[in-house]
Design a protein around this motif. Structure first.
Motif, mmCIF file in Angstrom:
data_model
loop_
_atom_site.group_PDB
_atom_site.id
_atom_site.type_symbol
_atom_site.label_atom_id
_atom_site.label_comp_id
_atom_site.label_asym_id
_atom_site.label_seq_id
_atom_site.Cartn_x
_atom_site.Cartn_y
_atom_site.Cartn_z
ATOM 1 N N PHE A 7 0.867 -1.181 0.000
ATOM 2 C CA PHE A 7 0.000 0.000 0.000
ATOM 3 C C PHE A 7 0.900 1.226 0.000
ATOM 4 N N ALA A 8 0.641 2.149 -0.911
ATOM 5 C CA ALA A 8 1.468 3.354 -1.017
ATOM 6 C C ALA A 8 0.597 4.600 -0.943
ATOM 7 N N VAL A 9 1.160 5.635 -0.336
ATOM 8 C CA VAL A 9 0.533 6.952 -0.277
ATOM 9 C C VAL A 9 1.506 7.927 -0.921
ATOM 10 N N ASP A 10 1.026 8.663 -1.896
ATOM 11 C CA ASP A 10 1.841 9.659 -2.592
ATOM 12 C C ASP A 10 1.224 11.024 -2.324
ATOM 13 N N LEU A 11 1.887 11.822 -1.484
ATOM 14 C CA LEU A 11 1.382 13.149 -1.154
ATOM 15 C C LEU A 11 2.192 14.205 -1.880
ATOM 16 N N GLY A 12 1.526 14.952 -2.725
ATOM 17 C CA GLY A 12 2.161 16.054 -3.427
ATOM 18 C C GLY A 12 1.686 17.372 -2.858
ATOM 19 N N ALA A 13 2.222 18.453 -3.372
ATOM 20 C CA ALA A 13 1.904 19.774 -2.843
ATOM 21 C C ALA A 13 0.453 20.183 -3.101
ATOM 22 N N THR A 14 -0.174 19.640 -4.136
ATOM 23 C CA THR A 14 -1.553 20.027 -4.440
ATOM 24 C C THR A 14 -2.526 18.852 -4.481
ATOM 25 N N SER A 15 -2.018 17.638 -4.520
ATOM 26 C CA SER A 15 -2.907 16.477 -4.540
ATOM 27 C C SER A 15 -2.195 15.266 -3.956
ATOM 28 N N ARG A 35 -7.838 9.294 -5.102
ATOM 29 C CA ARG A 35 -7.126 10.529 -5.453
ATOM 30 C C ARG A 35 -7.862 11.663 -4.756
ATOM 31 N N PHE A 36 -7.102 12.630 -4.260
ATOM 32 C CA PHE A 36 -7.733 13.687 -3.473
ATOM 33 C C PHE A 36 -6.901 14.960 -3.553
ATOM 34 N N PRO A 37 -7.562 16.116 -3.349
ATOM 35 C CA PRO A 37 -6.815 17.379 -3.325
ATOM 36 C C PRO A 37 -6.074 17.529 -2.004
ATOM 37 N N ASN A 38 -4.971 18.219 -2.042
ATOM 38 C CA ASN A 38 -4.221 18.562 -0.841
ATOM 39 C C ASN A 38 -4.271 20.084 -0.723
ATOM 40 N N HIS A 39 -5.157 20.547 0.132
ATOM 41 C CA HIS A 39 -5.376 21.988 0.263
ATOM 42 C C HIS A 39 -4.424 22.596 1.285
ATOM 43 N N ILE A 40 -3.902 23.738 0.933
ATOM 44 C CA ILE A 40 -3.107 24.520 1.870
ATOM 45 C C ILE A 40 -4.051 25.506 2.544
ATOM 46 N N ILE A 41 -4.009 25.542 3.860
ATOM 47 C CA ILE A 41 -4.840 26.467 4.625
ATOM 48 C C ILE A 41 -4.051 27.768 4.800
ATOM 49 N N TRP A 49 -0.482 22.964 6.344
ATOM 50 C CA TRP A 49 -1.053 21.741 5.778
ATOM 51 C C TRP A 49 -2.279 21.375 6.591
ATOM 52 N N ASP A 50 -3.296 20.870 5.927
ATOM 53 C CA ASP A 50 -4.481 20.371 6.623
ATOM 54 C C ASP A 50 -4.197 18.917 6.993
ATOM 55 N N ILE A 51 -3.450 18.730 8.056
ATOM 56 C CA ILE A 51 -2.950 17.409 8.443
ATOM 57 C C ILE A 51 -4.090 16.432 8.719
ATOM 58 N N TYR A 52 -5.194 16.915 9.247
ATOM 59 C CA TYR A 52 -6.314 16.028 9.549
ATOM 60 C C TYR A 52 -7.009 15.558 8.277
ATOM 61 N N ALA A 53 -7.082 16.409 7.266
ATOM 62 C CA ALA A 53 -7.652 15.983 5.980
ATOM 63 C C ALA A 53 -6.744 14.936 5.328
ATOM 64 N N ASP A 78 5.171 8.698 0.571
ATOM 65 C CA ASP A 78 6.099 9.624 -0.067
ATOM 66 C C ASP A 78 5.521 11.030 0.048
ATOM 67 N N THR A 79 6.322 11.951 0.606
ATOM 68 C CA THR A 79 5.890 13.342 0.732
ATOM 69 C C THR A 79 7.004 14.261 0.263
ATOM 70 N N TRP A 80 6.803 15.535 0.469
ATOM 71 C CA TRP A 80 7.780 16.553 0.091
ATOM 72 C C TRP A 80 8.953 16.572 1.059
ATOM 73 N N GLY A 81 8.831 16.013 2.237
ATOM 74 C CA GLY A 81 9.944 15.698 3.105
ATOM 75 C C GLY A 81 10.528 16.755 4.020
ATOM 76 N N VAL A 82 10.113 17.987 3.968
ATOM 77 C CA VAL A 82 10.753 18.992 4.811
ATOM 78 C C VAL A 82 9.881 19.449 5.976
ATOM 79 N N ASP A 83 8.603 19.169 5.908
ATOM 80 C CA ASP A 83 7.685 19.669 6.918
ATOM 81 C C ASP A 83 7.468 18.642 8.027
ATOM 82 N N PHE A 84 6.934 19.109 9.146
ATOM 83 C CA PHE A 84 6.821 18.250 10.324
ATOM 84 C C PHE A 84 5.687 18.733 11.215
#
Length: 158
Positions: A7-15, A35-41, A49-53, A78-84
């Motif tokens: 099982f893989a999760v691919d998180l990009g900056a917008t989706s 597939r889902f949007p990744n909204h920046i609040i 990041w809307d971590i709960y979404a 897999d994410t962008w890797g710099v945030d926490f």
């Protein structure tokens, strides 16, 4: 022949998306599950990041794959890797994490290099110097006396 499932999760900056990987009979197959949007609040002059979404979407993908009752061997994200996320002693998130696009780190490398030489940072990390690197985010939070950082027991990298 048996298949091995992943099982893989691919998180990009917008989706983002969740994927089922299957390895067997001499081939690998990938099936997009969700597939889902990744909204920046954006609020108060900051981007989060809307971590709960994101958590909800990962769980939704896991529920989709669970319907087939497949033996998942491993899960990868897999994410962008710099945030926490800053986590308190009780295991609770202390606030939504800043997005790497947030302007709070503009000029952070230059300020940091007044204390530690640029070459030393590169020698230790081997990564390109960019204002949104985790090091500069943490340094900025510390310099700004961030109450969430001061209360943090752990840092969970995204």
């Amino acid at each position: 022949m048996e298949h091995t499932y992943f099982f893989a999760v691919d998180l990009g900056a917008t989706s983002g998306r969740t994927i089922l990987g299957s390895l067997g009979e001499g081939k690998m197959e990938l099936k997009e599950l969700t597939r889902f949007p990744n909204h920046i609040i954006e609020t108060g002059g900051h981007c989060y990041w809307d971590i709960y979404a994101l958590y909800h979407e990962i769980i939704r993908g896991l529920k989709v794959v669970a319907k087939d009752n497949l033996p998942i061997r491993s899960i990868g994200i897999d994410t962008w890797g710099v945030d926490f996320v800053l986590v308190g002693k009780d295991g609770e998130l202390l606030r939504n994490p800043y997005c790497y696009r947030d302007p709070h780190t503009v000029g952070a490398p230059e300020e940091y290099f007044t204390h530690i030489p640029r070459e030393r940072v590169y020698d230790l990390t081997g990564i390109q110097i960019m204002n949104f690197n985790s090091l500069f985010q943490l340094s900025t939070l510390h310099r700004n006396h961030c109450s969430a950082l001061e209360a943090a027991d752990k840092i969970l990298f995204m």
